[in-house]
Design an enzyme around this catalytic site. Structure first.
Site, PDB file in Angstrom:
ATOM      1  CB  THR A   1      -0.960   0.001   1.204  1.00 39.88           C
ATOM      2  OG1 THR A   1      -1.780  -1.165   1.135  1.00 39.88           O
ATOM      3  CG2 THR A   1      -1.831   1.243   1.231  1.00 39.88           C
ATOM      4  CB  CYS A   2       3.989   2.085   1.775  1.00 40.80           C
ATOM      5  SG  CYS A   2       3.452   1.527   3.399  1.00 40.80           S
TER       6      CYS A   2
END
Length: 159
Positions: free
Chosen positions: A48-49
């Site tokens: 997600t980062c």
């Protein structure tokens, strides 16, 4: 205790990833005299980062700066070399990478998480904050597994 809106950031050592290598900075001095959009991720290069969090701040950098942000800072419990590689891979010159390799900053703001179940150990939570002259003006902490309130888009609505 978790940091709150109106609190001054704690003064701990972070490491800035630069083209010339790691450079130690004191958070108390670093955030003084400017408005900073700060976002924290559990880890550089994590799904997600890398797919959403960092790209959102890269994409919205000009809009954030147009609303009064002097600097956009990403932090994670990673070393400065990893943060520098992440910036080279997916970031831009609009994002400053501040490594929190020992987790001192995450611990001092009270926003740690236990990622041991994923082999990650103690990390910083996913969050964002607007910091003005070293004081927290907005704080957006994600629920575990979520990604919404710490996004660049959400922060734009707060400025």
């Amino acid at each position: 205790m978790t940091i709150s809106v109106g609190d001054k950031l704690p003064d701990v050592t972070l490491v800035k990833a630069t083209e010339n290598g790691p450079e130690q900075v004191q958070s108390g001095e670093y955030f003084k005299g400017k408005t900073v959009a700060l976002f924290s991720v559990p880890g550089a290069f994590t799904p997600t980062c890398s797919a959403r969090h960092l790209p959102g701040y890269v994409e919205k950098a000009d809009e954030l700066k147009a609303k009064g942000v002097d600097e956009i800072v990403a932090t994670a419990v990673n070393d400065a070399f990893v943060m520098g590689a992440w910036k080279s891979s997916a970031g831009s010159d609009d994002i400053t990478m501040l490594a929190d390799g020992n987790g001192d900053f995450a611990e001092a703001v009270g926003l740690t998480m236990d990622g041991s179940g994923f082999g990650m150990g103690k990390r910083g939570q996913r969050y964002s904050m607007v910091v003005e002259d070293g004081v927290v003006k907005e704080l957006n902490v994600e629920a575990p597994g979520d990604f919404s309130v710490s996004s660049a888009e959400h922060m734009l609505g707060q400025l």
